[in-house]
Every structure is written in C-alpha cells, then in structure tokens.
Design an enzyme around this catalytic site. Structure first.
Site, PDB file in Angstrom:
ATOM      1  CE  LYS A  58      93.241  75.945  96.000  1.00 16.74           C
ATOM      2  NZ  LYS A  58      93.026  74.600  95.584  1.00 16.74           N
ATOM      3  CG  LEU A  66      98.896  63.469 102.356  1.00 19.27           C
ATOM      4  CD1 LEU A  66      97.552  63.978 102.829  1.00 19.27           C
ATOM      5  CD2 LEU A  66      99.761  64.638 101.959  1.00 19.27           C
ATOM      6  CB  VAL A 119      98.611  66.040  97.504  1.00 16.78           C
ATOM      7  CG1 VAL A 119      99.930  65.396  97.102  1.00 16.78           C
ATOM      8  CG2 VAL A 119      97.667  65.002  98.089  1.00 16.78           C
ATOM      9  CG  PHE A 137      91.675  52.801 108.704  1.00 16.10           C
ATOM     10  CD1 PHE A 137      90.957  53.607 107.852  1.00 16.10           C
ATOM     11  CD2 PHE A 137      92.923  53.223 109.136  1.00 16.10           C
ATOM     12  CE1 PHE A 137      91.475  54.814 107.414  1.00 16.10           C
ATOM     13  CE2 PHE A 137      93.446  54.430 108.725  1.00 16.10           C
ATOM     14  CZ  PHE A 137      92.725  55.229 107.860  1.00 16.10           C
ATOM     15  CB  CYS A 189      91.387  59.716  99.187  1.00 11.17           C
ATOM     16  SG  CYS A 189      92.506  61.073  98.912  1.00 11.17           S
ATOM     17  CE  LYS A 212      96.351  57.152  97.514  1.00  4.56           C
ATOM     18  NZ  LYS A 212      96.511  57.531  98.900  1.00  4.56           N
ATOM     19  CD  GLU A 220     101.611  62.177  99.959  1.00  5.54           C
ATOM     20  OE1 GLU A 220     102.582  62.714  99.418  1.00  5.54           O
ATOM     21  OE2 GLU A 220     101.659  61.670 101.102  1.00  5.54           O
TER      22      GLU A 220
HETATM   23  P1  NAD Z   1      93.081  69.562  95.388  1.00  2.95           P
HETATM   24  O1  NAD Z   1      91.852  69.688  94.595  1.00  2.95           O
HETATM   25  O2  NAD Z   1      93.107  70.036  96.808  1.00  2.95           O
HETATM   26  O3  NAD Z   1      94.300  70.280  94.637  1.00  2.95           O
HETATM   27  C1  NAD Z   1      94.542  70.194  93.275  1.00  2.95           C
HETATM   28  C2  NAD Z   1      95.089  71.545  92.826  1.00  2.95           C
HETATM   29  O4  NAD Z   1      95.575  71.442  91.487  1.00  2.95           O
HETATM   30  C3  NAD Z   1      94.048  72.665  92.826  1.00  2.95           C
HETATM   31  O5  NAD Z   1      94.524  73.730  93.633  1.00  2.95           O
HETATM   32  C4  NAD Z   1      93.928  73.065  91.350  1.00  2.95           C
HETATM   33  O6  NAD Z   1      93.668  74.445  91.187  1.00  2.95           O
HETATM   34  C5  NAD Z   1      95.306  72.687  90.842  1.00  2.95           C
HETATM   35  N1  NAD Z   1      95.423  72.471  89.393  1.00  2.95           N
HETATM   36  C6  NAD Z   1      94.597  71.809  88.551  1.00  2.95           C
HETATM   37  N2  NAD Z   1      95.078  71.810  87.312  1.00  2.95           N
HETATM   38  C7  NAD Z   1      96.254  72.470  87.341  1.00  2.95           C
HETATM   39  C8  NAD Z   1      97.245  72.798  86.380  1.00  2.95           C
HETATM   40  N3  NAD Z   1      97.122  72.423  85.103  1.00  2.95           N
HETATM   41  N4  NAD Z   1      98.311  73.501  86.775  1.00  2.95           N
HETATM   42  C9  NAD Z   1      98.456  73.885  88.057  1.00  2.95           C
HETATM   43  N5  NAD Z   1      97.564  73.601  89.026  1.00  2.95           N
HETATM   44  C10 NAD Z   1      96.478  72.906  88.675  1.00  2.95           C
HETATM   45  O7  NAD Z   1      93.467  68.003  95.332  1.00  2.95           O
HETATM   46  P2  NAD Z   1      94.270  67.143  96.420  1.00  2.95           P
HETATM   47  O8  NAD Z   1      93.365  66.726  97.522  1.00  2.95           O
HETATM   48  O9  NAD Z   1      95.553  67.811  96.758  1.00  2.95           O
HETATM   49  O10 NAD Z   1      94.555  65.829  95.551  1.00  2.95           O
HETATM   50  C11 NAD Z   1      95.470  65.836  94.486  1.00  2.95           C
HETATM   51  C12 NAD Z   1      95.727  64.411  94.052  1.00  2.95           C
HETATM   52  O11 NAD Z   1      96.342  63.693  95.124  1.00  2.95           O
HETATM   53  C13 NAD Z   1      94.473  63.610  93.697  1.00  2.95           C
HETATM   54  O12 NAD Z   1      94.791  62.704  92.670  1.00  2.95           O
HETATM   55  C14 NAD Z   1      94.167  62.862  94.967  1.00  2.95           C
HETATM   56  O13 NAD Z   1      93.444  61.674  94.730  1.00  2.95           O
HETATM   57  C15 NAD Z   1      95.559  62.545  95.470  1.00  2.95           C
HETATM   58  N6  NAD Z   1      95.658  62.344  96.919  1.00  2.95           N
HETATM   59  C16 NAD Z   1      94.983  63.179  97.770  1.00  2.95           C
HETATM   60  C17 NAD Z   1      95.111  62.991  99.141  1.00  2.95           C
HETATM   61  C18 NAD Z   1      94.351  63.863 100.102  1.00  2.95           C
HETATM   62  O14 NAD Z   1      94.282  63.484 101.294  1.00  2.95           O
HETATM   63  N7  NAD Z   1      93.800  64.990  99.704  1.00  2.95           N
HETATM   64  C19 NAD Z   1      95.932  61.968  99.638  1.00  2.95           C
HETATM   65  C20 NAD Z   1      96.623  61.161  98.741  1.00  2.95           C
HETATM   66  C21 NAD Z   1      96.482  61.354  97.376  1.00  2.95           C
END
Ligand code: NAD
Length: 421
Positions: A35, A154, A11, A250, A261, A205, A152
C-alpha cells in the site's frame, strides 16, 4: 502542522490527502508495504473519485507514505488513527488493531502529541485506551498525550467532497489543550463544530449510522409491500421525503445496504445495547429486513424465469455503491452466492470492483471487460449497483431486466421487474 495518519485505507488515505491539500505536511503509515509503495508512486490502492489526481498533486511534496510508524509519529504534532475495527463473530468490534496502533503511537511519542481516533469505536473505547496507556506504558492522558475522538462521516464514492465540505465536525475531548489543537487543525472548515466528551462523540457516530441504516430498511419494508400492491415505492418516498421532518435521502428502496460501515456498526451497537441489558428491537428489525432484502431479487427472477438451474445471467454492478470499488458486505455477494447455489451461470461487470470480486469468486463466475460484453452473455440481466453508465436504456434492448436499484425509469411488467416497484 505536521501530521501522521496511522492506517492508510479508505479513511486514512482520504484524511492524509485532504490535510496535505490544505497545506499540512503529512506522513501516512500502513503495515502493508504494498500500500505505501503504491501511494508513494501516486497510485491509490482504492478507487475514489478525484483521489488519483489529488494524490498525484501532493505525493512527494506534502505527503509521504511509510511503514515506519516510530519515525512518522515522533516527527508529528498530531497523530490520527484510522485503522480497521472489524466485526467479531458475536457482532462486537475487534479492537486489537486500534489498541496496537494507539500503544505504538504513545510509545513512539518522545514529547506531547495529540492523538485523534478517527476509526469507528464503541462508546468508552477512548477512555479504555487512555487507561491502557497508563497501565502498559505509564503514560498519562492529558499530560503525556491528549486523546480525542473525531468520528469520520465520509461517504465512499464522495469521500473527498465530504472531507472538504463536511456537514459537521465532532470533536470529543477530555482536556482543553488537545481540544484547542484539534479546533486549530479544523479552523479553515466552514461547517458547524460540535464539542463533546469522548464517549458522546463515539456514540454520535453509531447513532448516525444506525439511523441511516434504519431509514433504508424502513424504505425497503414499505417497498416490499408496495411491490405486492403494484405501487412504486420511489413515488411514495418522494411524497414523504417532501416533509422537512423526514427528508428524502436514504429512502431509496432496493437490495439493501452494504459496505464496510452500516452492517458492522449496527451490529456493534446492538452488541453494546445487549451488554447493557437492553434489547434493541428497532435495530434488530433493521438488520433483519436488510439481511432478507438482497435475496428478493433472486425470488423475482425465479418467479419470472422458472428454475435458474443452467440459466445464464448477466450481473451489472458489484460494488456496494457507485463510484467505489468496495465490495465489503455488498449485497451483490449474497446474490451471486444464491444464484450459484441455484445452478445459474454468471458473467459479471462493474466499472471498478472487478479485481476485488475476483478475489472472492475466482473461477466460479465469468468476468467481462465491458458492460456490452457482459450483456452479450445472456438475455437476463440483474442490475445491482446504480453506476451512471448503467442508466442508459439502450443497453437493455430485448433483455429481461431485474433492477435492484431503480437504475431504469420503468414500471414493472413485461421484460422488466423492479425489486420494490
Ligand atoms: P481499511 O481496512 O480500508 O483501512 C485500514 C488500514 O489500516 C489498512 O490499510 C491496514 O493495513 C491498516 N492498519 C491496520 N493496523 C495498522 C497498524 N497497526 N499500523 C498501521 N496501519 C495499520 O479501513 P477503512 O474503511 O479506512 O476504515 C477505517 C476505520 O474508519 C474503521 O473503524 C471504519 O469503521 C471507519 N470508517 C470507515 C468509513 C468508510 O467509508 N470506509 C467511513 C467512516 C468511518
């Protein structure tokens, strides 16, 4: 505007690249230096269609990746938080990452900032964060910072397309100043914008993901009956999907939903139902259908091939959906574990998810470099992700195919078995 995005995963990186492309100056922060280094070199740590090209265009110009949260926050007007919110054992979400990121952001703010939560958090979380800032740092919501919830929506695999063309934008806020700032940020977007309070935005959400997950389990439940009765559930879903009140999306039956998710979010809201003294019967059933669904393809194979002990099996597709390398909660993992427990020998191929699956299965399975190599390993093929390249009928001549995603346009019988058709 000057924007900081905390958490540069699926995200965060999309959000950072998207706003950079729109002309904003963005710092994306992560605690993982590997990263941030990779992002600064123009190499996305994840696979997402179009991301490499866009990152190459903005990195070093409008976008910078860093581990220095303090510096990135203090020089920004807007701070997004998109860190993970994983499941705990009991299904509730672990808020420790978001609590930390939020408190770090508030501590680093030398002046008023708008802090926007993009992570998926259960209703009431933003209000609790605001209280936490008051208790721990003496900072006041609405005065020292403005806290908004901007869920979000996406879809992985289509994340950039969804960033630039969302169906809607939801802004949950409690004060006019921060709401106006977020509205200004999204002013160039052409979709409807829904303004709510924070709790409602958080709930939207969960209700959205729970509805989509339920639609999939509904299609799978009918699919299981259709399979027994010799009916193609895809034709049935085409038939019901033509009703505007229902819609076709879906309703693709198969081996069930996965990803980072749906499984986590449905479990988290089920936990909230229970905390509030309500038994969520519909969502419990949606989860139950989904948990049983992946193994149905193994049952089909056992019925057709007899014991799988010592049998060689080719797996095409590992990611939870096509155009993604994400295997988090992918049905393929459950299926591979079951096949291994039955004594099968396995070779796998996925266009993007090989590195990720290797981290889970190491030397327990074999890895092919191409679909052709995987197919030359055995005459029995499971297709588990609907990548476009797997739709080529020519790949499968002479093979017995177990199709978990309606990748081939065939009727079950002979050397082909669809899971729900
Ligand atoms: P992810 O695990 O890919 O990314 C999270 C990132 O945050 C990691 O790179 C981690 O190293 C970093 N992180 C953790 N603690 C941190 C801190 N204190 N400071 C800086 N960076 C830090 O997760 P994601 O898939 O991007 O999901 C993130 C959020 O968005 C979740 O709550 C998820 O439910 C939500 N979300 C995800 C999607 C999806 O399709 N992946 C879609 C909508 C919502």
């Amino acid at each position: 505007m000057k924007i900081c995005v905390i958490g540069s995963g699926y995200v965060g990186l999309i959000t950072a690249c998207g706003f950079s492309k729109l002309g904003h100056t963005v710092d994306c922060v992560d605690i993982d230096p590997k990263k941030t280094e990779s992002i600064n070199k123009g190499i996305p740590p994840i696979y997402e269609s179009g991301l490499k090209e866009l990152l190459g265009e903005v990195i070093g110009k409008k976008l910078n990746a860093t581990t220095d949260l303090n510096k990135a926050v203090s020089s920004s007007e807007i701070v997004f938080i998109s860190v993970g919110t994983p499941s705990r054992e009991d299904g509730s979400i672990d808020l420790s990452y978001i609590n930390k990121a939020f408190l770090d952001a508030v501590s680093a703010s030398k002046s008023y900032k708008v802090i926007i939560v993009k992570s998926t958090v259960v209703p009431g979380t933003c209000d609790s964060l605001a209280k936490l800032a008051k208790e721990k740092l003496g900072k006041q919501d609405g005065k020292d910072f403005g806290l908004c919830m901007n869920p979000e929506f996406l879809r992985e695999g289509k994340a950039l397309e969804d960033f630039f063309n969302p169906d809607r934008i939801v802004i949950g806020s409690e004060d006019e100043k921060s709401r106006k700032k977020v509205l200004e940020l999204y002013s160039s977007f052409k979709c409807p914008i829904l303004n709510t309070d924070r709790k409602t935005a958080e709930m939207i959400k969960y209700a959205s993901n729970s509805f989509l997950a339920t639609k999939i389990s509904f299609a799978n439940e009918f699919g299981n009956l259709c399979k027994k009765m010799g009916i193609d559930v895809y034709e049935v879903m085409d038939g019901i999907g033509m009703d505007k009140r229902i819609g076709r999306s879906f309703l693709n039956a198969g081996i069930g939903y996965g990803g980072s998710c749906f499984p986590k979010d449905v479990k988290a809201i089920v936990h909230s139902f229970k905390e509030n003294g309500i038994e969520p019967k519909l969502l419990n059933s949606a989860i139950e259908v989904n948990e049983n669904q992946p193994l149905k393809i193994v049952d089909l194979a056992k019925k057709k091939l007899g014991s799988l002990n010592g049998k060689k099996i080719t797996i095409l597709g590992l990611a939870f959906k096509p155009d993604s390398d994400d295997i988090r909660e992918a049905p393929s993992i459950k299926i591979l574990n079951k096949l291994l427990s039955e004594g099968a020998k396995i070779m796998v191929y996925d266009p993007e998810a090989m590195l990720n699956i290797r981290k889970v299965f190491a030397a327990r399975i074999e890895y092919a470099k191409t679909a052709q190599e995987a197919l030359s390993y055995s005459d029995n093929v499971f297709v588990l992700t609907e990548w476009a390249q797997f739709r080529d009928e020519k790949l499968y001549s002479g093979k017995t195919v177990f199709d978990g995603r309606k990748v081939l346009k065939r009727k079950s019988g002979g050397k082909y078995e669809g899971i729900c058709w």
